[in-house]
Design an enzyme around this catalytic site. Structure first.
Site, short mmCIF file in Angstrom:
data_model
loop_
_atom_site.label_atom_id
_atom_site.label_comp_id
_atom_site.label_asym_id
_atom_site.label_seq_id
_atom_site.Cartn_x
_atom_site.Cartn_y
_atom_site.Cartn_z
N ARG A 93 -8.47 -15.62 5.74
CA ARG A 93 -8.55 -15.60 4.28
C ARG A 93 -9.54 -16.66 3.79
O ARG A 93 -10.21 -16.47 2.78
CB ARG A 93 -7.16 -15.84 3.66
CG ARG A 93 -6.13 -14.74 3.92
CD ARG A 93 -6.49 -13.45 3.20
NE ARG A 93 -6.72 -13.66 1.79
CZ ARG A 93 -5.78 -13.61 0.86
NH1 ARG A 93 -4.55 -13.34 1.18
NH2 ARG A 93 -6.08 -13.80 -0.42
N GLN A 135 -7.27 -9.53 0.52
CA GLN A 135 -6.47 -9.39 1.72
C GLN A 135 -7.10 -8.37 2.68
O GLN A 135 -7.19 -8.60 3.89
CB GLN A 135 -5.04 -8.96 1.34
CG GLN A 135 -4.12 -8.86 2.53
CD GLN A 135 -3.87 -10.21 3.19
OE1 GLN A 135 -3.53 -11.17 2.53
NE2 GLN A 135 -4.04 -10.29 4.51
N ASP A 149 4.09 -4.54 5.32
CA ASP A 149 4.17 -5.50 4.22
C ASP A 149 5.61 -5.44 3.67
O ASP A 149 6.37 -4.52 4.02
CB ASP A 149 3.13 -5.17 3.13
CG ASP A 149 3.06 -6.26 2.04
OD1 ASP A 149 3.61 -7.36 2.25
OD2 ASP A 149 2.46 -6.00 0.98
N CYS A 182 0.32 -9.24 5.91
CA CYS A 182 -0.44 -10.10 4.99
C CYS A 182 0.27 -11.43 4.73
O CYS A 182 -0.38 -12.40 4.35
CB CYS A 182 -0.68 -9.37 3.68
SG CYS A 182 0.86 -8.87 2.89
N ARG A 233 -4.53 -13.38 -10.50
CA ARG A 233 -3.40 -12.68 -9.87
C ARG A 233 -2.48 -12.24 -11.00
O ARG A 233 -1.96 -13.09 -11.73
CB ARG A 233 -2.68 -13.60 -8.89
CG ARG A 233 -1.41 -13.01 -8.36
CD ARG A 233 -0.86 -13.75 -7.15
NE ARG A 233 -1.61 -13.42 -5.96
CZ ARG A 233 -1.16 -13.60 -4.71
NH1 ARG A 233 0.04 -14.08 -4.50
NH2 ARG A 233 -1.91 -13.28 -3.67
N HIS A 243 -5.14 -5.40 -3.51
CA HIS A 243 -5.31 -6.79 -3.06
C HIS A 243 -6.57 -6.82 -2.17
O HIS A 243 -6.49 -6.98 -0.96
CB HIS A 243 -4.07 -7.24 -2.28
CG HIS A 243 -3.97 -8.71 -2.05
ND1 HIS A 243 -4.91 -9.62 -2.51
CD2 HIS A 243 -3.03 -9.46 -1.41
CE1 HIS A 243 -4.55 -10.85 -2.15
NE2 HIS A 243 -3.42 -10.78 -1.48
N1 CP Z 1 -1.19 -12.64 1.55
C1 CP Z 1 -1.22 -13.31 0.37
O1 CP Z 1 -1.92 -12.93 -0.57
O2 CP Z 1 -0.44 -14.41 0.34
P1 CP Z 1 -0.11 -15.29 -0.95
O3 CP Z 1 0.82 -14.47 -1.81
O4 CP Z 1 0.57 -16.49 -0.38
O5 CP Z 1 -1.37 -15.61 -1.68
N1 NVA Z 2 2.86 -6.56 -1.65
C1 NVA Z 2 3.09 -7.98 -1.75
C2 NVA Z 2 1.92 -8.74 -1.24
C3 NVA Z 2 2.03 -10.24 -1.30
C4 NVA Z 2 0.80 -10.92 -0.78
C5 NVA Z 2 3.37 -8.34 -3.21
O1 NVA Z 2 2.67 -7.81 -4.09
O2 NVA Z 2 4.27 -9.12 -3.48
#
Ligand code: CP
Ligand code: NVA
Length: 314
Positions: free
Chosen positions: A301, A140, A233, A273, A110, A137
Site C-alpha cells: 500500500r 487497495q 474480505d 485487504c 474515505r 477501493h
Molecule cells: N485495507 C485498508 O484499506 O485498510 P484500512 O481500513 O486500515 O485503511
Molecule cells: N470492505 C471493507 C474494507 C475495509 C478496508 C469495508 O468497507 O469496511
C-alpha cells in the site's frame, strides 16, 4: 518518468484508468519499492505539495500509507476527520471542495456514499482520490494486483477466487483491475450479494479486449478449485453494522478455511485487504499460514500510494 495523461486526474474508480495507465502505475509502484529497498526512501518530487485527507471512517493502512508516502515524496499531508470539519455542521461538500482546492494540491477521501466523492471531484480542480467508498477501493486493488504480480510474476493465466460478499467495495475494484490485466476471477457469493451490475458490465467490456474471465458462482469449491489466489474480505463492511446478524448468517458457508483451500493449487496465495475478522470470513489457521501474503499486501500500500500521488499531483 511520469505519464502526462495522469497528471491532474481524479482516481475515484479503477475504471478511470486505461489498461496502459494501470500497468504504468503498477510498474512505477514496483520501481518505488525497489528504490525504497535500495535506500532511497526520500524521493522529493512533491516538495511543497499538500495532500488533504478527509476521512468519515476509520483507517489504519490507507491513512498511514498515504501520509508516509506524501512525506517521503517531499510533501506534507493534513488528516482531517470529517467530524472536525465544518462539514459536520452542515457545510456542503461542494463548498468544502472549492475552499480546499485553494490551499492544497490533492484530496484523498474515505466516505460512506460514493456520490460524496463524485461531488467533491466535480467541484474541485485538484485530483481527488477515493480512499474507500461504499462502492470501490481502488488504492487497495492497486496494492493487490502489485502483490500478485510480485509473487506470481503476472496476472495473465492466473485464477483468482474471491469468497464472500460479492458486492464488497474491495472486490469491485479488484474485478475492474483483473479485467484490465487479463486474469481470471471467480467470485463465490450467495444470492442477493452479487457484484454491482455496472461493475460487471464495465469489467466484461474490458475483458473482451484483455482476454480476462469474470465468473460469479454460488459454490465456493468451484471458485477455489485450482486457484492461484484465494481472496476474501469482511462480511460486515464499515457502515453495514446494522445488518451484521443477517450477513453473518447468509455468508457463513463462504468462510476461507483449511478444507476449502485444499482445493486450490498447492502454491496458492491467501490475500485479504485487512482488517480481518478471524473466525468469520477466514480462519486463523489460513491467515497465519505460509501461503498468506497479507503483510506483503499491506506493505505494498505504501509503494502504490507513492505511485498514485507522484502520477496525479501536478
Ligand atoms: N485495507 C485498508 O484499506 O485498510 P484500512 O481500513 O486500515 O485503511
Ligand atoms: N470492505 C471493507 C474494507 C475495509 C478496508 C469495508 O468497507 O469496511
Amino acid at each position: 518518468m511520469y505519464l502526462e495523461s495522469l497528471k491532474g486526474r481524479d482516481l475515484l474508480s479503477i475504471a478511470d484508468m486505461s489498461s496502459e495507465e494501470l500497468t504504468y502505475i503498477l510498474e512505477l509502484s514496483l520501481k518505488f519499492k525497489r528504490m525504497y529497498y535500495d535506500g532511497y526512501r526520500a524521493v522529493p518530487i512533491l516538495a511543497n505539495r499538500v495532500l488533504a485527507l478527509i476521512f468519515e471512517k476509520h483507517s489504519t493502512r490507507t491513512r498511514v500509507s498515504l501520509q508516509v508516502a506524501m512525506h517521503q515524496l517531499g510533501g506534507t499531508s493534513l488528516y482531517l476527520s470529517s467530524q472536525e470539519l465544518q462539514l459536520a455542521r452542515g457545510e456542503p461538500i461542494k463548498d468544502t471542495a472549492r475552499v480546499l482546492e485553494r490551499y492544497v494540491d490533492c484530496i484523498a477521501a474515505r466516505v460512506y456514499r460514493h456520490e460524496t466523492l463524485v461531488e467533491l471531484a466535480k467541484h474541485s480542480k485538484i485530483p481527488v482520490i477515493n480512499a474507500l467508498s461504499d462502492y470501490e477501493h481502488p488504492l487497495q486493488a492497486l496494492a493487490d494486483t502489485m502483490t500478485i504480480m510480485e509473487v506470481k510474476g503476472s496476472i495473465r493465466n492466473l485464477k483468482i477466487a474471491f469468497l464472500g460478499d460479492g458486492s464488497d467495495n474491495v472486490l469491485h475494484s479488484l474485478i475492474l483491475a483483473i479485467a484490465k490485466l487479463g486474469g481470471t476471477i471467480y467470485v463465490a457469493t450467495p444470492p442477493g450479494y452479487d457484484p454491482s451490475r455496472e461493475i460487471l458490465s464495465i469489467a466484461n467490456e474490458d475483458a473482451q479486449k484483455s482476454g480476462a474471465t469474470i465468473a460469479v458462482v454460488r459454490d465456493p469449491i468451484e471458485a477455489v478449485t485450482h486457484a492461484d489466489v484465494v481472496y476474501t474480505d469482511v462480511w460486515v463492511s464499515m457502515g453495514q453494522e446494522k445488518e451484521r446478524e443477517k450477513r453473518v448468517r447468509d455468508l457463513g458457508n463462504y468462510q476461507v478455511g483449511k478444507e476449502l483451500v485444499s482445493h486450490a493449487k498447492k502454491d496458492y496465495i491467501f490475500m485479504h485487504c485487512l482488517p480481518a475478522h478471524r473466525g468469520e470470513e477466514v480462519t486463523d489457521e489460513v491467515i497465519e499460514s505460509s501461503n498468506s501474503v497479507v503483510w506483503l499486501q499491506a506493505e505494498n500500500r505504501l509503494h502504490t500510494s507513492k505511485a498514485v500521488l507522484a502520477s496525479l499531483i501536478k
